[in-house]
Write an enzyme that holds these catalytic residues in place. Structure first.
Site, PDB file in Angstrom:
ATOM      1  N   GLY B 213      24.658   2.710   6.189  1.00  0.00           N
ATOM      2  CA  GLY B 213      25.371   3.773   5.492  1.00  0.00           C
ATOM      3  C   GLY B 213      24.464   4.688   4.689  1.00  0.00           C
ATOM      4  CE  LYS B 231      19.400  15.154  -3.504  1.00  0.00           C
ATOM      5  NZ  LYS B 231      19.259  13.847  -2.816  1.00  0.00           N
TER       6      LYS B 231
END
Lengths: 346, 346
Positions: B213, B231
């Site tokens: 995941g 970012k």
């Protein structure tokens, strides 16, 4: 809008001069970005002399006269300049908002710094210091006094110099609960251990650290873990609700470590570090300083040389690690500036 | 003295539920330590439904009903409960002090989050968000609006989730000037690179990241460096005065890296990391995201797995590195809480 924040420097050695340099270099940009101008109104140093001018001293002139003469006596005389006040008179009589306690302090008694800090609080002034003694010895008492007087008590420079280990925990991690602290809090021993990784013996690495000025002629405070223990006590008492004394820290130094120990660790994929640790056990806060073999994958394993680091284990973020310098003139000068900015923000 | 700070959650997925859990678990201790009680007055989620109660919703009941039914409809009806307000109505009409924008957001357009944040500011409300899109796309405009309205705009969770990379720079390092930023800002690629160090191929490590995941079915945003680039833009524009767009980031992903590259780096005592970098050049702020061979002694070399890290190069402290989680439900929920505590402190 700019506010003026007046400071009195008790002591004008390396840290005080570092701070004065920063204020000369960055005073304008600090005013622009943070809306505050820090004004040195008093300097009182046992050896260099004492000056007080309520309207502000000239930081560049202070630096110039100390560099040239080693004293403050030749600072230009002008109207309103008081000379000769001792440290306690300076704290009591000056109009400073904050007392910056950076005098020489006895690590056994914490004096005269503890009395200086108390005098500041009793006279309604905040106190900032960088000497770990008073905080390691008397944090609860001093913090209680400050709270009772409605003033602030800050000491970022006592742990990892200007690297904001305390502000990170108190401000940037606000809302997290810290359940464990592990750190490399002494740069001298970390330098020696890093050198030993290259095959140097303990004695040879220590001698090199002494040549470089990292270690003192009597290296006991560093190599036997007393310095790290004092810092562990500060972190324990300030950040984890402890009420520890330095003597209660389970402390072992690095002076018995041999190259054979270093080789054995390397063969196991590990590395020796002098780890300061704080944790809760049986309802109390405990601390230790112990040479520890950490796996190379551990965040503290890669911290080499005179660098310091701290890992906070928190409830909401797990481990958060901060790595940065643990000593230095500008670095410790910045520790004071960072505290002053926090005080000015409040 | 406790103040009550009212919040409206726009979106009630993983992050919102993480925040609600934290408030249920720690509400009393936050009130004790910080003198503030955060009260969820509204929740508006496109799929789960919408609730508003000016006197405060019951966070534990919100969590219970969503866990049991996947929706908010069965939240206990009581006097003063409004249902069915859409997100913009919730922002405009609720009595929230702060809007927490945690809805699903299109990374190309930043919508609907940008409109939500603007509506918050126009209605005199602070905004907190954790989705990097709006900040990467429209920081200057949104920050200008917030300043003009005298409200606050916070987004700690957009970089390194709750690890306080932005608060460290803005608060704990206040007074330092940052001249360069280097970071491992994407956990998925760092996990893949760490697995490749153990001899796994890129394809196999990616498949494992997808199983765990960490990576999405379409991993492009992570492995081609888009996530890290967004970012880097945030850090550049917020902390280094830049005005960068994501498209202007010099960006290379990790999808072309082979085990032969990893072996060659190891032979040279180095390790591949996907490094996001921000620096000044020719009077402007630049950013890059590039697979980089860093020496093992580099503070970022030891950052393994899905962990994130950032190194700020500063004028007064040199390099200061922060290492911590870069994702997770409680971690990102804490990112919001940390921002709320900062807002409440101001």
């Amino acid at each position: 809008m700019t506010i003026t924040h007046r400071i009195a420097l008790i002591g004008f050695g390396t840290v005080g001069q570092g701070l004065a340099e920063i204020l000369v270099d960055k005073g304008d940009s600090l005013e622009q970005q943070h809306g505050v101008r820090f004004q040195i109104v008093a300097v009182s140093d046992l050896l260099k002399g004492s000056l007080y001018q309520a309207t502000g001293l000239d930081a560049a002139a202070l630096l110039e006269v100390v560099r040239r003469t080693g004293k403050l006596e030749e600072y230009p005389v002008n109207r309103g300049l008081f000379t000769g006040l001792d440290s306690l008179e300076t704290i009591r009589r000056s109009n400073a908002d904050t007392v910056v306690e950076i005098s020489w302090t006895d690590v056994q008694t914490g004096q005269p710094a503890i009395d200086h800090v108390k005098a500041a609080f009793e006279n309604g002034k905040n106190a900032v210091l960088t000497n770990k003694g008073p905080v390691a010895l008397a944090y609860q008492e001093l913090a209680g006094l400050a709270a009772a007087q409605g003033v602030q008590f800050r000491f970022e420079g006592t742990v990892m110099s200007g690297t904001p280990a305390i502000r990170l925990a108190q401000r940037a991690l606000a809302g997290c609960t810290i359940s464990q602290i592990q750190g490399i809090l002494n740069g001298t021993t970390n330098y020696i251990l890093t050198q030993m990784e290259t095959g140097q013996s303990y004695a040879s690495a220590l001698a090199e650290a002494q040549r470089l000025g990292y270690a003192e002629a009597d290296p006991t405070a560093d190599v036997e873990g007393w310095d790290a223990a004092g810092k562990a006590v500060i972190l324990a008492n300030v950040l984890m609700g402890g009420d520890l004394q330095v003597a209660a820290v389970d402390r072992t130094g690095i002076s018995k470590l041999t190259l054979a120990d270093v080789d054995a660790a390397r063969a196991a994929g590990e590395r020796w570090k002098l780890i300061a640790k704080v944790w809760h056990s049986d309802g109390t806060t405990k601390a230790s300083v112990t040479p520890t073999r950490v796996p190379l994958s551990h965040p503290l394993a890669g911290v080499g040389g005179a660098v310091n680091a701290v890992t906070y284990t928190t409830d909401l973020l797990g481990d958060v690690t901060l790595v940065g310098p643990g000593a230095g003139r500008m670095e410790t000068g910045y520790a004071v500036l960072g505290d002053l900015l926090e005080i000015a923000r409040e």
